[in-house]
Design an enzyme around this catalytic site. Sequence first.
Site, PDB file in Angstrom:
ATOM      1  CE  LYS A 231      -3.688  -0.623   2.486  1.00  0.00           C
ATOM      2  NZ  LYS A 231      -4.253  -0.837   3.842  1.00  0.00           N
TER       3      LYS A 231
ATOM      4  NE  ARG B   7      -5.182   3.345   3.916  1.00  0.00           N
ATOM      5  CZ  ARG B   7      -5.252   3.619   2.605  1.00  0.00           C
ATOM      6  NH1 ARG B   7      -4.648   4.707   2.122  1.00  0.00           N
ATOM      7  NH2 ARG B   7      -5.881   2.814   1.788  1.00  0.00           N
TER       8      ARG B   7
ATOM      9  N   GLY C 133      -6.030 -10.473   9.056  1.00  0.00           N
ATOM     10  CA  GLY C 133      -5.545 -10.688  10.413  1.00  0.00           C
ATOM     11  C   GLY C 133      -4.797  -9.479  10.929  1.00  0.00           C
TER      12      GLY C 133
ATOM     13  CG  MET D 246      -5.202  -2.386  13.710  1.00  0.00           C
ATOM     14  SD  MET D 246      -4.432  -0.804  14.054  1.00  0.00           S
ATOM     15  CE  MET D 246      -4.673   0.042  12.513  1.00  0.00           C
TER      16      MET D 246
ATOM     17  NE  ARG E  26      -5.977  -4.392  -3.360  1.00  0.00           N
ATOM     18  CZ  ARG E  26      -6.464  -4.646  -2.173  1.00  0.00           C
ATOM     19  NH1 ARG E  26      -5.680  -4.953  -1.187  1.00  0.00           N
ATOM     20  NH2 ARG E  26      -7.761  -4.588  -1.944  1.00  0.00           N
TER      21      ARG E  26
ATOM     22  CG  HIS F 211      -4.941 -45.951  -6.620  1.00  0.00           C
ATOM     23  ND1 HIS F 211      -6.181 -46.102  -7.194  1.00  0.00           N
ATOM     24  CD2 HIS F 211      -4.055 -46.541  -7.462  1.00  0.00           C
ATOM     25  CE1 HIS F 211      -6.052 -46.779  -8.327  1.00  0.00           C
ATOM     26  NE2 HIS F 211      -4.767 -47.060  -8.503  1.00  0.00           N
TER      27      HIS F 211
ATOM     28  CB  SER G 130      11.983 -41.424 -18.826  1.00  0.00           C
ATOM     29  OG  SER G 130      10.815 -40.789 -18.379  1.00  0.00           O
TER      30      SER G 130
ATOM     31  CB  CYS H 290       7.576 -39.921 -17.258  1.00  0.00           C
ATOM     32  SG  CYS H 290       8.418 -41.255 -16.396  1.00  0.00           S
TER      33      CYS H 290
ATOM     34  CE1 TYR I 164       9.833 -37.138 -21.870  1.00  0.00           C
ATOM     35  CE2 TYR I 164      11.845 -37.180 -23.197  1.00  0.00           C
ATOM     36  CZ  TYR I 164      10.919 -37.824 -22.383  1.00  0.00           C
ATOM     37  OH  TYR I 164      11.083 -39.145 -22.088  1.00  0.00           O
TER      38      TYR I 164
HETATM   39  P1  ADP Z   1      -7.730  -2.240   3.488  1.00  0.00           P
HETATM   40  O1  ADP Z   1      -6.328  -2.675   3.415  1.00  0.00           O
HETATM   41  O2  ADP Z   1      -8.599  -3.085   4.315  1.00  0.00           O
HETATM   42  O3  ADP Z   1      -8.296  -1.908   2.150  1.00  0.00           O
HETATM   43  P2  ADP Z   1      -7.281   0.579   3.827  1.00  0.00           P
HETATM   44  O4  ADP Z   1      -6.085   1.000   4.598  1.00  0.00           O
HETATM   45  O5  ADP Z   1      -7.178   0.648   2.359  1.00  0.00           O
HETATM   46  O6  ADP Z   1      -7.692  -0.864   4.310  1.00  0.00           O
HETATM   47  O7  ADP Z   1      -8.481   1.463   4.291  1.00  0.00           O
HETATM   48  C1  ADP Z   1      -9.787   1.128   4.044  1.00  0.00           C
HETATM   49  C2  ADP Z   1     -10.559   2.299   3.562  1.00  0.00           C
HETATM   50  O8  ADP Z   1     -10.454   3.372   4.474  1.00  0.00           O
HETATM   51  C3  ADP Z   1     -10.076   2.883   2.267  1.00  0.00           C
HETATM   52  O9  ADP Z   1     -10.560   2.182   1.181  1.00  0.00           O
HETATM   53  C4  ADP Z   1     -10.675   4.261   2.316  1.00  0.00           C
HETATM   54  O10 ADP Z   1     -12.004   4.239   1.896  1.00  0.00           O
HETATM   55  C5  ADP Z   1     -10.596   4.583   3.789  1.00  0.00           C
HETATM   56  N1  ADP Z   1      -9.442   5.454   4.020  1.00  0.00           N
HETATM   57  C6  ADP Z   1      -8.180   5.107   4.297  1.00  0.00           C
HETATM   58  N2  ADP Z   1      -7.394   6.183   4.407  1.00  0.00           N
HETATM   59  C7  ADP Z   1      -8.191   7.251   4.173  1.00  0.00           C
HETATM   60  C8  ADP Z   1      -7.962   8.648   4.118  1.00  0.00           C
HETATM   61  N3  ADP Z   1      -6.764   9.177   4.308  1.00  0.00           N
HETATM   62  N4  ADP Z   1      -9.026   9.437   3.855  1.00  0.00           N
HETATM   63  C9  ADP Z   1     -10.232   8.911   3.651  1.00  0.00           C
HETATM   64  N5  ADP Z   1     -10.515   7.616   3.681  1.00  0.00           N
HETATM   65  C10 ADP Z   1      -9.498   6.784   3.944  1.00  0.00           C
HETATM   66 MG    MG Z   2      -7.775  -0.744   0.906  1.00  0.00          MG
END
Ligand code: ADP
Ligand code: MG
Length: 886
Positions: free
Chosen positions: A26, A96, A105, A107, A352, A468, A777, A844, A864
């Site tokens: 990200k 994020r 898993g 945060m 991504r 099998h 083979s 094979c 091959y």
């Molecule tokens: P995930 O990895 O679960 O997609 P993100 O870190 O992308 O989590 O955050 C989820 C959502 O939170 C984003 O798709 C966006 O809608 C919102 N978000 C994240 N950062 C911002 C920001 N700076 N301003 C507004 N919305 C945000």
């Molecule tokens: Mg996201």
Amino acid sequence: MTKWVYSFGSGKADGKADMKELLGGKGANLAEMSSLGLPVPPGFTISTEVCTAYYDNDRNYPADLAGQVDEAVAQIEEIVGMRFGDTANPLLVSVRSGARASMPGMMDTVLNLGLNDETVAGLAKVSGDERFAFDSYRRFIQMYSDVVLEVDHHFFEEILELHKEDNGLILDTELSADDWKGVIEQYKKIVQEEYGQPFPQDPREQLWGAVSAVFGSWMNARATTYRKLNNIPAAWGTAVNVQAMVFGNMGDDCATGVAFTRNPSTGENLFYGEYLINAQGEDVVAGIRTPQNLTIQGKEEQSSDLPAMEEVMPEVFKQLDDVRHILEQHYRDMQDIEFTVQSGKLFMLQTRAGKRTTAAALQIAVDMVAEGLISESEAVMRVEPAALDQLLHPTLDPKAERNVIGRGLPASPGAASGQIVFSADEAEKMAHAGKSVILCRIETSPEDIHGMHAAKGILTSRGGMTSHAAVVARGMGRPCVSGAGELRIDYKNGTIIVRGQVLKAGDILTIDGSTGEVMIGEIPTIQPEMSGNFGKLMEWADAIRTMKVRTNAETPNDCRTARSFGAEGIGLCRTEHMFFDADRIVAVREMILSDSEEDRRKALAKILPMQRDDFVEIFKIMAGLPVTIRLLDPPLHEFLPHGEAEMQEVADAAGVPIEKLHARAAKMSESNPMLGHRGCRLGISYPEIYEMQARAIFEATARVAKEEGQTVRPEVMIPLVGMKKELEILKALVDRVAKEVMAAEGVEMTYLVGTMIELPRAALRAGDIAEEAEFFSFGTNDLTQTTFGLSRDDAGNFLGAYEQRGIIEQDPFISLDQEGVGELVEIAVERGRKTRSDLKLGICGEHGGDPASIHFCQRTGLDYVSCSPFRVPIARLAAAQAAIKN
Ligand code: ADP
Ligand code: MG
Ligand code: MG
């Protein structure tokens, strides 16, 4: 001084897309988008190295981190003209997580961080929208408490639901500023009760709390398990992204959404996405409100009556569509994006490479070549070879209803429906009568092959992915669900008991070998379509690859399937399956029960014409392509009957007392058949068997030459050779028979004699053996068994524990053990070629269709790979990718 913090914003960035290891996916892409000049709210990424340092140092941060974070915050403040914690005009941020590979898993994102009882008033004032400010504050308290303070979200949901009920409100958007204020008071109370302290009011404390929660979540149970399952090392660490907030919840000219730059299920070059007006964060995917389509076309396709963004916000949509093109041109791949619109202005929050179905992957790769975005070899690299399997088998109609009654392992892909049968003979009988059947067995054995062939699908209650049933079914391209342990299959009563239901022979079942599901009744399937894209990609792959791809096949049907999938010859034609046919097994058993060579020869003489016809048919189908035929390999007792009734039948047919049969069976039984009287050892003790087989091969070659004018160059393969002398004796026998046939038929033939390398001794002595062998083979199934000293049929009982405890990474019967078994292969290649420079080399075993193993074969210089018919396209693609990478 180590740089721990990487800033991005206002058209610049410290990082870039190829810094995923340091910044996480990200963070690296936020930096890249920022440098591209796309509208990205400014922010910074705390690198994965901080995560590693944090854990190496007893959960303490590097001393100079705080200073770097302060500087980076100041940089955001400068760009947006707001200050973090300012009561008049507060900067809010999102925190994020972002690992190298996206990871469940970890945060969850915390939005609106920086709000407290005072800054919320400032936000209300500058935005002129009190409702928005308090809506943001309650979202923040809820998220922060949940993910950082670990106060469960249901407390907050309950408070909100009660408030709505009491006030006759339905939607969150109907709550006024005063409503939210009341809710917030209750939120704070619950935090005090559950967390034991008041909700933190200091923005800096909030920020570090959230950052620590991200790093802390790297080692939580869920993330740790996920890493284990997906082979992600703990040492990678996660990054943390802190970014200025933009608001999609500030009114009706605001929105938030997600999109794919092309359709991820079909690959069509059409913008595809959803948005919500006046919403924040993941409201779109949360399912509280129904999201709307981005495009008019999307809206029409889904017959939605909610307006598209293209209609409601045409200008913003235009900006977003431009971004879509910029991103695709830049990344040269389909992107999955997240965005927010604040007061009519677009902001990009994530991009991504988008996940896609295999069909979409093909469509996109082919289209992007036509658009000049990528080269043909890049297109070849874009498609996961193993995923091609999805396209080669019938699949269940996704619209059909399914009544799932049980589950097993997805042992062989594809879906099939048919009547329940419990024995191979019954399966064959019913199939002859034109019925579709599912062969249901506790487990299968070599005697069931004919029934497995006749069945549409195979279901077993015992056995793993390399049982099998699983191996043979994959080889034949039959859908198979194996090890469905909750099914109680009762042969005697002819029933299957599962989840309190009793199914009987003749009832209709559907199995999905791609998911492991077992369903009652017939569920419609969709036939695979070898569409133009598939063909085109294969064409490109074929032009690139240097290894040939052959198939393991012994029935005319399999040979035809394999050729239609592009096989360039047969790498392994096993002859034992040909002996099990009802009309031959009698003669085979007669041969086995004979006391003298003379009697054995008599019985073999009956088999000869049938065996010859087998080869004639196969040679005709293969039309001059090379065909490697392995002489008889399994121990003879495998051909003897097991049940008493069948024993009697055979005794009667052979005209011998049943006692004699019992005695013979007892004498032949072995305590370890895998290492017993089999392979070339049979040819040494009973040369007349190999002689008959060689004769059948050469007479068939002569006949096809005469009748079809086709030159066949058979490759006669002697199994289980460990010593040069074994091969020397048997090669002399084959050569003698060839000479005799040529003289009798008056034709010239060319052929090769070689061996399977499937014993460690053979690999080590490859230098000598190559003096006799014209080809090797690698029979890597047996070579794996004999190298590990591990029986494939029994390994299922404990290999799982080995994988769990990290002793092995993968089942060595599925993906070649490149270190150990691989070293033997390398030794054999080197020593063999030293003796005979034009030694032909192939593989094979099951591994011939496994992409990772195919890469190994390329690096090792094999000529091959050979695999089951349905894996041929996978192998063609994997071989091309291996050629590109090496
Ligand atoms: P995930 O990895 O679960 O997609 P993100 O870190 O992308 O989590 O955050 C989820 C959502 O939170 C984003 O798709 C966006 O809608 C919102 N978000 C994240 N950062 C911002 C920001 N700076 N301003 C507004 N919305 C945000
Ligand atoms: Mg996201
Ligand atoms: Mg073998």
